[in-house]
Scaffold this motif. Structure first.
Motif, PDB file in Angstrom:
ATOM      1  N   ALA A 100       0.819  -1.218   0.000  1.00  0.00           N
ATOM      2  CA  ALA A 100       0.000   0.000   0.000  1.00  0.00           C
ATOM      3  C   ALA A 100       0.851   1.265   0.000  1.00  0.00           C
ATOM      4  O   ALA A 100       1.834   1.371   0.732  1.00  0.00           O
ATOM      5  N   VAL A 101       0.445   2.211  -0.833  1.00  0.00           N
ATOM      6  CA  VAL A 101       0.986   3.560  -0.885  1.00  0.00           C
ATOM      7  C   VAL A 101      -0.080   4.472  -0.297  1.00  0.00           C
ATOM      8  O   VAL A 101      -1.213   4.491  -0.783  1.00  0.00           O
ATOM      9  N   ILE A 102       0.273   5.201   0.740  1.00  0.00           N
ATOM     10  CA  ILE A 102      -0.705   6.052   1.422  1.00  0.00           C
ATOM     11  C   ILE A 102      -0.448   7.495   1.008  1.00  0.00           C
ATOM     12  O   ILE A 102       0.558   8.089   1.378  1.00  0.00           O
ATOM     13  N   ASN A 103      -1.371   8.037   0.241  1.00  0.00           N
ATOM     14  CA  ASN A 103      -1.177   9.343  -0.386  1.00  0.00           C
ATOM     15  C   ASN A 103      -1.622  10.537   0.442  1.00  0.00           C
ATOM     16  O   ASN A 103      -1.183  11.652   0.191  1.00  0.00           O
ATOM     17  N   ASP A 104      -2.511  10.310   1.417  1.00  0.00           N
ATOM     18  CA  ASP A 104      -3.014  11.446   2.192  1.00  0.00           C
ATOM     19  C   ASP A 104      -3.620  10.946   3.501  1.00  0.00           C
ATOM     20  O   ASP A 104      -3.770   9.741   3.722  1.00  0.00           O
ATOM     21  N   ALA A 105      -3.980  11.905   4.355  1.00  0.00           N
ATOM     22  CA  ALA A 105      -4.543  11.574   5.671  1.00  0.00           C
ATOM     23  C   ALA A 105      -5.845  10.797   5.536  1.00  0.00           C
ATOM     24  O   ALA A 105      -6.112   9.885   6.325  1.00  0.00           O
ATOM     25  N   GLU A 106      -6.646  11.136   4.543  1.00  0.00           N
ATOM     26  CA  GLU A 106      -7.918  10.448   4.331  1.00  0.00           C
ATOM     27  C   GLU A 106      -7.690   8.948   4.078  1.00  0.00           C
ATOM     28  O   GLU A 106      -8.398   8.106   4.632  1.00  0.00           O
ATOM     29  N   GLU A 107      -6.710   8.639   3.263  1.00  0.00           N
ATOM     30  CA  GLU A 107      -6.416   7.234   2.987  1.00  0.00           C
ATOM     31  C   GLU A 107      -5.855   6.535   4.218  1.00  0.00           C
ATOM     32  O   GLU A 107      -6.179   5.386   4.497  1.00  0.00           O
ATOM     33  N   ASN A 108      -5.024   7.233   4.999  1.00  0.00           N
ATOM     34  CA  ASN A 108      -4.481   6.652   6.220  1.00  0.00           C
ATOM     35  C   ASN A 108      -5.609   6.309   7.200  1.00  0.00           C
ATOM     36  O   ASN A 108      -5.622   5.233   7.801  1.00  0.00           O
ATOM     37  N   VAL A 109      -6.588   7.212   7.328  1.00  0.00           N
ATOM     38  CA  VAL A 109      -7.746   6.981   8.208  1.00  0.00           C
ATOM     39  C   VAL A 109      -8.571   5.804   7.696  1.00  0.00           C
ATOM     40  O   VAL A 109      -8.997   4.943   8.477  1.00  0.00           O
ATOM     41  N   ASP A 124      15.169   0.325   7.401  1.00  0.00           N
ATOM     42  CA  ASP A 124      14.996   0.900   6.064  1.00  0.00           C
ATOM     43  C   ASP A 124      13.636   0.618   5.438  1.00  0.00           C
ATOM     44  O   ASP A 124      13.432   0.957   4.271  1.00  0.00           O
ATOM     45  N   CYS A 125      12.724  -0.019   6.156  1.00  0.00           N
ATOM     46  CA  CYS A 125      11.419  -0.358   5.589  1.00  0.00           C
ATOM     47  C   CYS A 125      10.305   0.218   6.459  1.00  0.00           C
ATOM     48  O   CYS A 125      10.472   0.390   7.660  1.00  0.00           O
ATOM     49  N   LEU A 126       9.170   0.488   5.823  1.00  0.00           N
ATOM     50  CA  LEU A 126       8.086   1.213   6.475  1.00  0.00           C
ATOM     51  C   LEU A 126       6.979   0.280   6.943  1.00  0.00           C
ATOM     52  O   LEU A 126       6.459  -0.520   6.165  1.00  0.00           O
ATOM     53  N   GLU A 127       6.636   0.421   8.222  1.00  0.00           N
ATOM     54  CA  GLU A 127       5.499  -0.303   8.776  1.00  0.00           C
ATOM     55  C   GLU A 127       4.486   0.691   9.323  1.00  0.00           C
ATOM     56  O   GLU A 127       4.822   1.820   9.652  1.00  0.00           O
ATOM     57  N   MET A 128       3.240   0.216   9.402  1.00  0.00           N
ATOM     58  CA  MET A 128       2.161   0.991  10.015  1.00  0.00           C
ATOM     59  C   MET A 128       1.792   0.303  11.319  1.00  0.00           C
ATOM     60  O   MET A 128       1.606  -0.912  11.346  1.00  0.00           O
ATOM     61  N   TYR A 129       1.706   1.091  12.390  1.00  0.00           N
ATOM     62  CA  TYR A 129       1.294   0.525  13.664  1.00  0.00           C
ATOM     63  C   TYR A 129      -0.163   0.070  13.600  1.00  0.00           C
ATOM     64  O   TYR A 129      -1.008   0.769  13.034  1.00  0.00           O
ATOM     65  N   VAL A 130      -0.456  -1.047  14.222  1.00  0.00           N
ATOM     66  CA  VAL A 130      -1.816  -1.569  14.291  1.00  0.00           C
ATOM     67  C   VAL A 130      -2.683  -0.674  15.183  1.00  0.00           C
ATOM     68  O   VAL A 130      -3.881  -0.531  14.956  1.00  0.00           O
ATOM     69  N   ILE A 131      -2.074  -0.059  16.167  1.00  0.00           N
ATOM     70  CA  ILE A 131      -2.796   0.857  17.050  1.00  0.00           C
ATOM     71  C   ILE A 131      -2.294   2.270  16.774  1.00  0.00           C
ATOM     72  O   ILE A 131      -1.093   2.527  16.834  1.00  0.00           O
ATOM     73  N   GLY A 132      -3.188   3.166  16.440  1.00  0.00           N
ATOM     74  CA  GLY A 132      -2.823   4.554  16.158  1.00  0.00           C
ATOM     75  C   GLY A 132      -2.552   4.824  14.688  1.00  0.00           C
ATOM     76  O   GLY A 132      -2.657   5.949  14.245  1.00  0.00           O
ATOM     77  N   PHE A 133      -2.126   3.802  13.947  1.00  0.00           N
ATOM     78  CA  PHE A 133      -1.916   3.879  12.499  1.00  0.00           C
ATOM     79  C   PHE A 133      -0.823   4.860  12.093  1.00  0.00           C
ATOM     80  O   PHE A 133      -0.804   5.375  10.985  1.00  0.00           O
ATOM     81  N   TYR A 134       0.100   5.116  13.042  1.00  0.00           N
ATOM     82  CA  TYR A 134       1.274   5.927  12.722  1.00  0.00           C
ATOM     83  C   TYR A 134       2.301   5.053  12.016  1.00  0.00           C
ATOM     84  O   TYR A 134       2.209   3.825  12.028  1.00  0.00           O
ATOM     85  N   TRP A 135       3.308   5.698  11.430  1.00  0.00           N
ATOM     86  CA  TRP A 135       4.333   4.987  10.680  1.00  0.00           C
ATOM     87  C   TRP A 135       5.627   4.901  11.474  1.00  0.00           C
ATOM     88  O   TRP A 135       5.954   5.763  12.280  1.00  0.00           O
ATOM     89  N   ASN A 136       6.367   3.839  11.193  1.00  0.00           N
ATOM     90  CA  ASN A 136       7.644   3.579  11.852  1.00  0.00           C
ATOM     91  C   ASN A 136       8.595   2.949  10.843  1.00  0.00           C
ATOM     92  O   ASN A 136       8.181   2.155  10.003  1.00  0.00           O
ATOM     93  N   ASP A 137       9.863   3.324  10.934  1.00  0.00           N
ATOM     94  CA  ASP A 137      10.868   2.606  10.153  1.00  0.00           C
ATOM     95  C   ASP A 137      11.298   1.387  10.961  1.00  0.00           C
ATOM     96  O   ASP A 137      11.411   1.451  12.180  1.00  0.00           O
ATOM     97  N   ILE A 142     -10.191  -0.026   8.326  1.00  0.00           N
ATOM     98  CA  ILE A 142     -10.147  -1.430   7.881  1.00  0.00           C
ATOM     99  C   ILE A 142      -9.400  -2.275   8.906  1.00  0.00           C
ATOM    100  O   ILE A 142      -9.852  -3.355   9.290  1.00  0.00           O
ATOM    101  N   ILE A 143      -8.257  -1.775   9.370  1.00  0.00           N
ATOM    102  CA  ILE A 143      -7.453  -2.500  10.364  1.00  0.00           C
ATOM    103  C   ILE A 143      -8.241  -2.676  11.657  1.00  0.00           C
ATOM    104  O   ILE A 143      -8.230  -3.742  12.274  1.00  0.00           O
ATOM    105  N   THR A 144      -8.951  -1.630  12.079  1.00  0.00           N
ATOM    106  CA  THR A 144      -9.728  -1.687  13.318  1.00  0.00           C
ATOM    107  C   THR A 144     -10.734  -2.827  13.277  1.00  0.00           C
ATOM    108  O   THR A 144     -10.949  -3.519  14.282  1.00  0.00           O
TER     109      THR A 144
END
Length: 157
Positions: free
Chosen positions: A56-65, A122-135, A70-72
């Motif tokens: 997944a490529v997340i282009n904006d806040a709306e897509e992140n939400v 060097d790789c991007l993950e999305m947290y399951v809780i909060g949906f923030y990003w982490n390397d 979906i994850i929730t």
């Protein structure tokens, strides 16, 4: 009546507008697949490509939400965070979407991220809780999110 005739009738009646494959969830312009498997970032990317999609490529806040919602809905089925398409493997600190080679426009980093801890992340993950990003390290095992455009049927001409 042939299948084509049935599809035309359904399409003309407005019942069939867009479609995602079984097991995929519809977003605004894409279909998303949340994998129950945990694999490395490279393997996740290969699996998505085998589905004719990409991480997944997340282009904006709306897509992140939207992805967060979906994850929730399936959070209890997930044991780890989720790989998405970002990487800074080519040049440390310059994050880009691996499938398009475009630099990030929108970012949703967690506090103090990215931090390239021990110069190994060097790789991007999305947290399951909060949906923030982490390397994170590319070889750890995470769930992952594939994205593909959804099929749209327009019979109105």
């Amino acid at each position: 009546m042939t299948i084509l005739q049935i599809l035309i009738i359904i399409g003309l009646s407005g019942l069939l507008q867009s479609c995602c494959p079984d097991g995929w969830r519809k977003g605004k312009n894409s279909c998303y697949f949340i994998s129950p498997r945990t694999v490395s970032w490279a393997e996740a990317s290969s699996i998505c490509q085998s589905f004719h999609s990409e991480l997944a490529v997340i282009n904006d806040a709306e897509e992140n939400v939207l992805i967060g919602k979906i994850i929730t809905n399936i959070r209890g089925a997930l044991a780890t965070n989720l790989w998405i398409d970002g990487s800074d493997r080519m040049i440390e600190g310059e994050w880009y979407w691996a499938s398009t080679m475009e630099r990030f426009g929108y970012k949703n980093w967690a506090i103090n991220e990215p931090n390239d801890q021990k110069e190994l992340e060097d790789c991007l993950e999305m947290y399951v809780i909060g949906f923030y990003w982490n390397d994170n390290k590319c070889d750890i095992l995470n769930h992952f999110i594939c994205e593909k455009e959804y099929v749209s049927f327009n019979f109105s001409g």
